[in-house]
Write an enzyme that holds these catalytic residues in place. Structure first.
Site, PDB file in Angstrom:
ATOM      1  N   THR A  72       0.816  -1.205   0.000  1.00 14.20           N
ATOM      2  CA  THR A  72       0.000   0.000   0.000  1.00 14.20           C
ATOM      3  C   THR A  72       0.836   1.234   0.000  1.00 14.20           C
ATOM      4  O   THR A  72       1.502   1.537   0.971  1.00 14.20           O
ATOM      5  CB  THR A  72      -0.832   0.080   1.249  1.00 14.20           C
ATOM      6  OG1 THR A  72      -1.655  -1.027   1.232  1.00 14.20           O
ATOM      7  CG2 THR A  72      -1.658   1.338   1.260  1.00 14.20           C
ATOM      8  N   SER A 114      -7.649   6.389   9.991  1.00 14.46           N
ATOM      9  CA  SER A 114      -6.594   6.611   9.005  1.00 14.46           C
ATOM     10  C   SER A 114      -6.862   5.716   7.808  1.00 14.46           C
ATOM     11  O   SER A 114      -7.697   4.847   7.845  1.00 14.46           O
ATOM     12  CB  SER A 114      -5.224   6.341   9.605  1.00 14.46           C
ATOM     13  OG  SER A 114      -5.108   5.001   9.991  1.00 14.46           O
TER      14      SER A 114
END
Lengths: 383, 383
Positions: B179, B383
């Site tokens: 990611t 987040s």
């Protein structure tokens, strides 16, 4: 009530000196008959403990007189010596009970890769055999605990017969099976084939749908023993339902007592094209460390649900999926839905519902949140 | 040195007001030519952010003038409005630079499911375009940081040409891709096809083998832009090697800065029947929460390595597998080997080596330990 709730069973739990703590660590469950039918389901992990390899062979014959269970050591990855330890454990119980060793199943749980203290186990078997009792089910349930904080037992009743059970398991809880040992008993008159069918279906829908931490054990075993002591032949559907209820009850108790967890989370997938898709999607969501952290922090972070769904092959359109957290549809059509502030995550039991809008099938997978306590429990010492 | 190390590129990083913190949150990287060849690799997550959908189309044409990157919001799961935000961001950059919007790639990173503050982004694009510079690479690398604690940049050199790069990513690091966002640049003269081949192979062996937390993002993007400003046509093997070095360097920086981690762990599988088997086995080990906790606690718990291996289909015999932790073969033939006390796990960089003894192939997957700090960072706020 445990495994001695049905007639025709005795049990015991003793401190054999396997655990350093000196606590109870060896259980014996004995089927006093008249019949000795049995079925078993084992871990699908390719690395299998010595007692799993042994008990598979025992169960293949469908006849079990007794089960020896120990905590304090998994007897997994212990080589030929570990296999001998298991065989001799069964042999010692067989001598005490006057039956062939091939009718004694063995289950172990604890640290992988360490040999069991052989003499302590064998002496423990004798000690347990000496105190077998019709009320020993609770003691047996206590003796199989590892990081469990409470013993797990359950009972279901049919007309004139019962199904009882005990289980242990608090970490390494993941599919195929959940990591644990479980023994179920019944005084109904049921054949090994019928026991097997009822047990497999119940396990598939209960223990196999617990995924606390994504880690699959080398020792998982679920056994179902029938004594026939009630003299009743149960209606097959009622019997299967009772076995399912006991498995479900025990599986929920495992989730409730998982290592370091502060939340019990039901991940429910509805609107799936198939049951397989529903399980696949639910399991992917249940395994997201990021989501498990968010739910620990009581944050209904549905973006982490979608990013987990997107890793699967399940049939769904990313622009049409809906997600509810604790009943509030915080995601509609793959985008923000109702305000996330509406979702109340303060309770211990949380629900994440995913509507794939691709069919009529559904499934629930149970998991836990990821906490600093889990990290502590699994890093501070070997287990 | 970052993305402006090769000639023919300018860059900027500005505080556009997307992040509440007021820190830098918007980067612009511009290919000043003479050529504008480009290649890209994107997340394999089926839930894809609006900028990923947009940039896929841009890259399909192999020509990229500029890349706009923002932190402070992923623009994922934001519906048709989110798609408009991305399109207009590209359009605004195109106006400032005098090129078609179809030559502007967009990358976003941050919270999923929340719309970006549209005016802040568009004004930020103008501000960034106004301060583009040959030295802007470092500022651009800083502007894409989210929970990263340090900017990540790398450079490799060939005869007369360079490959530069920047990356961000600290959580949701998992396969296909890790990611993150990464932009690589080169002043070599390379066609889109050659860029694509070099980038895919490099990504497969670097970013795709980082698995920090098993969670795959909706926004992963790796771009490689060629300006041709060196006037040199590189030897294909040397160019591919340089791209690989930059990707490897950036990937290692991601692992070194992963959220809450205290260890960087190389899971190395050797003796595999195929490279695919090696990756499968290494990934299963790298994903075991229990092992990651054990290594955090500096416990060489090889039993958790074996129980993870046993969940895979990789070719191996459970009774013949060997495991070393930090160079000490604590498991031989699937059972205890050298004393675990010999293994020194006190350093930050740990190695787990698995010899499947089934062939000649190998692979390394990079991961991190699981810590209370990871739990805190991912539960204390969205987040």
């Amino acid at each position: 009530m445990s495994v001695t709730a049905p007639r025709g069973f005795t049990a015991a739990g003793v401190a054999a000196g396997i655990k350093d703590s000196g606590g109870p660590d060896l259980a014996l469950v004995v089927n006093e008959g008249p019949i000795r039918a049995a079925a078993g389901v084992f871990t699908t992990n390719r690395v299998q403990a010595a007692p799993v390899r042994w008990s598979r062979e025992v169960l293949a014959r469908g006849r079990v007189r007794a089960v020896v269970l120990n905590s304090g050591g998994a007897n997994a990855c212990t080589g030929p010596g570990g296999a001998e330890d298991t065989r001799d454990t069964a042999g010692r119980a067989a001598s005490a009970l006057g039956c062939p060793a091939s009718e004694v199943a063995v289950c172990s749980t604890g640290l992988i890769g360490v040999r069991l203290p052989r003499e302590a186990v064998l002496t423990g078997v004798d000690a347990a055999a000496a105190v077998l009792s019709r009320d020993g089910g609770e003691a047996a349930a206590r003796a199989v605990m590892t990081t469990d904080t409470v013993p797990k037992t359950a009972v279901a009743e049919g007309p004139g017969w019962r199904v009882g059970g005990m289980a242990k398991g608090a970490g390494m809880l993941a599919p195929g099976l959940a990591t644990m040992l479980a023994v179920l008993t019944t005084d109904a008159e049921v054949s090994p084939g019928e026991l097997d069918a009822a047990l497999r279906e119940a396990v598939r829908l209960t223990f196999d749908r617990v995924d606390s931490d994504g880690c699959m054990s080398t020792n998982d075993t679920v056994l179902l023993l029938a004594s026939g002591a009630s003299g009743r032949v149960p209606e097959p559907g009622a019997f299967a339902a009772a076995v399912h209820r006991v498995c479900q009850d025990l599986a929920r108790q495992l989730v409730a007592d998982a290592e370091g967890a502060s939340k019990e989370i039901a991940v429910e997938v509805v609107g799936a094209a198939s049951e397989e898709d529903a399980v696949l999607a639910a399991r992917a969501v249940a395994r997201s460390n990021l989501l498990k952290c968010a739910l620990h922090g009581e944050d209904p972070n549905w973006g982490r649900v979608l990013s987990a769904l997107g890793t699967t092959e399940a049939d769904f359109d990313p622009d049409r999926v809906d997600v509810a957290v604790c009943g509030v549809w915080v995601c509609r059509d793959g985008a923000a839905g109702e305000p996330r502030e509406k979702a109340d995550l303060t309770g211990r039991r949380l629900t994440v519902t995913v509507d794939l809008r691709a069919g009529e099938n559904s499934a629930v997978v149970w998991t836990n949140d990821l906490t600093a306590a889990y990290v502590h429990e699994n890093s501070a010492y070997s287990s």
